[in-house]
Motif scaffolding. Structure first.
Motif, PDB file in Angstrom:
ATOM      1  N   ARG A 154       0.835  -1.216   0.000  1.00 32.46           N
ATOM      2  CA  ARG A 154       0.000   0.000   0.000  1.00 32.46           C
ATOM      3  C   ARG A 154       0.867   1.262   0.000  1.00 32.46           C
ATOM      4  O   ARG A 154       0.549   2.233  -0.688  1.00 32.46           O
ATOM      5  CB  ARG A 154      -0.933   0.000   1.210  1.00 32.46           C
ATOM      6  N   MET A 155       1.943   1.248   0.780  1.00 30.05           N
ATOM      7  CA  MET A 155       2.842   2.398   0.822  1.00 30.05           C
ATOM      8  C   MET A 155       3.481   2.638  -0.548  1.00 30.05           C
ATOM      9  O   MET A 155       3.605   3.774  -0.993  1.00 30.05           O
ATOM     10  CB  MET A 155       3.944   2.175   1.867  1.00 30.05           C
ATOM     11  N   ARG A 156       3.898   1.561  -1.211  1.00 31.70           N
ATOM     12  CA  ARG A 156       4.531   1.718  -2.521  1.00 31.70           C
ATOM     13  C   ARG A 156       3.524   2.166  -3.574  1.00 31.70           C
ATOM     14  O   ARG A 156       3.862   2.951  -4.458  1.00 31.70           O
ATOM     15  CB  ARG A 156       5.214   0.415  -2.951  1.00 31.70           C
ATOM     16  N   ALA A 157       2.294   1.696  -3.510  1.00 32.34           N
ATOM     17  CA  ALA A 157       1.273   2.162  -4.456  1.00 32.34           C
ATOM     18  C   ALA A 157       1.047   3.659  -4.270  1.00 32.34           C
ATOM     19  O   ALA A 157       1.001   4.421  -5.238  1.00 32.34           O
ATOM     20  CB  ALA A 157      -0.027   1.387  -4.261  1.00 32.34           C
ATOM     21  N   HIS A 158       0.932   4.089  -3.025  1.00 26.70           N
ATOM     22  CA  HIS A 158       0.748   5.505  -2.723  1.00 26.70           C
ATOM     23  C   HIS A 158       1.989   6.301  -3.121  1.00 26.70           C
ATOM     24  O   HIS A 158       1.902   7.356  -3.756  1.00 26.70           O
ATOM     25  CB  HIS A 158       0.454   5.677  -1.230  1.00 26.70           C
ATOM     26  N   GLY A 159       3.156   5.800  -2.756  1.00 30.35           N
ATOM     27  CA  GLY A 159       4.401   6.508  -3.051  1.00 30.35           C
ATOM     28  C   GLY A 159       4.665   6.627  -4.538  1.00 30.35           C
ATOM     29  O   GLY A 159       5.039   7.698  -5.029  1.00 30.35           O
ATOM     30  N   ASN A 160       4.464   5.545  -5.274  1.00 32.63           N
ATOM     31  CA  ASN A 160       4.727   5.598  -6.702  1.00 32.63           C
ATOM     32  C   ASN A 160       3.766   6.553  -7.392  1.00 32.63           C
ATOM     33  O   ASN A 160       4.151   7.301  -8.287  1.00 32.63           O
ATOM     34  CB  ASN A 160       4.644   4.198  -7.312  1.00 32.63           C
ATOM     35  N   TYR A 161       2.522   6.544  -6.959  1.00 31.35           N
ATOM     36  CA  TYR A 161       1.527   7.481  -7.490  1.00 31.35           C
ATOM     37  C   TYR A 161       1.990   8.920  -7.242  1.00 31.35           C
ATOM     38  O   TYR A 161       1.989   9.757  -8.136  1.00 31.35           O
ATOM     39  CB  TYR A 161       0.200   7.214  -6.793  1.00 31.35           C
ATOM     40  N   THR A 162       2.403   9.177  -6.011  1.00 33.06           N
ATOM     41  CA  THR A 162       2.833  10.515  -5.611  1.00 33.06           C
ATOM     42  C   THR A 162       4.118  10.944  -6.321  1.00 33.06           C
ATOM     43  O   THR A 162       4.330  12.122  -6.577  1.00 33.06           O
ATOM     44  CB  THR A 162       3.013  10.569  -4.080  1.00 33.06           C
ATOM     45  N   GLU A 163       4.961   9.977  -6.654  1.00 33.69           N
ATOM     46  CA  GLU A 163       6.221  10.284  -7.336  1.00 33.69           C
ATOM     47  C   GLU A 163       6.029  10.593  -8.823  1.00 33.69           C
ATOM     48  O   GLU A 163       6.823  11.337  -9.399  1.00 33.69           O
ATOM     49  CB  GLU A 163       7.177   9.087  -7.212  1.00 33.69           C
ATOM     50  N   THR A 164       5.016  10.016  -9.441  1.00 39.72           N
ATOM     51  CA  THR A 164       4.887  10.150 -10.893  1.00 39.72           C
ATOM     52  C   THR A 164       3.789  11.103 -11.346  1.00 39.72           C
ATOM     53  O   THR A 164       3.985  11.846 -12.309  1.00 39.72           O
ATOM     54  CB  THR A 164       4.639   8.778 -11.551  1.00 39.72           C
TER      55      THR A 164
END
Length: 131
Positions: free
Chosen positions: A47-57
Motif C-alpha cells: 500500500r505504501m509503494r502504491a501511494h508513493g509511486n503514485y505521488t512520485e509520478t
C-alpha cells in the motif's frame, strides 16, 4: 486568465484518486499499530509503494501536461496523455495493492511513462531560450 481546462479536469480526477490510496495506508497503520516504515508488514508495504509511486509520478506528468496545454498542444495529445496516465496509474496501484507483482503492473508503468515522455518532448520542442 490562464485557461487549461483539460489539464484541470485531470488534476481534479487525480486528486480524488489519491484519497483512497492515502486512506488505505492510514487504515493499515491504525489496524497494525505500525507508526513508521512498514514494520515488515507486506500489505502495508504494498500500500505504501502504491501511494508513493503514485505521488512520485503523477505530479510531474500533470505539470508537463499543463505546460503542454499552455503551449498549444493539440487536444488529442492532452486527452490521450491524460487517459494513458489515468489507466496506467489505476492498473499499477490495483495490481500492487492486490498481488504485488504482475504484468498489468508493468503495463501500468509503461502507460505512465508514455505521457511523461510525450509531454516532456512536447515542452522541449516548444522551448526557446533568449540569449
Amino acid at each position: 486568465m490562464i485557461n487549461i481546462p483539460i489539464t484541470t479536469l485531470f488534476i481534479g480526477v487525480f486528486v480524488v484518486l489519491q484519497i483512497p490510496l492515502t486512506v488505505m495506508v492510514g487504515y493499515r497503520r491504525a489496524r497494525t499499530g505500525i507508526q513508521f516504515f512498514d514494520g515488515g508488514d507486506q500489505t502495508l508495504l504494498r500500500r505504501m509503494r502504491a501511494h508513493g509511486n503514485y505521488t512520485e509520478t503523477v505530479p510531474i506528468v500533470l505539470l508537463a501536461m499543463a505546460a503542454s496545454e499552455l503551449t498549444a498542444a493539440p487536444a488529442w495529445l492532452l486527452w490521450a496523455g491524460g487517459a494513458s496516465l489515468l489507466v496506467g496509474r489505476v492498473m499499477h496501484a490495483a495490481i500492487l495493492v492486490l498481488r504485488g507483482w504482475g504484468l498489468p503492473r508493468a503495463i501500468g508503468m509503461i502507460l505512465t511513462f508514455v505521457p511523461m515522455l510525450g509531454f516532456g518532448v512536447w515542452c522541449l520542442s516548444r522551448t526557446t531560450v533568449a540569449a
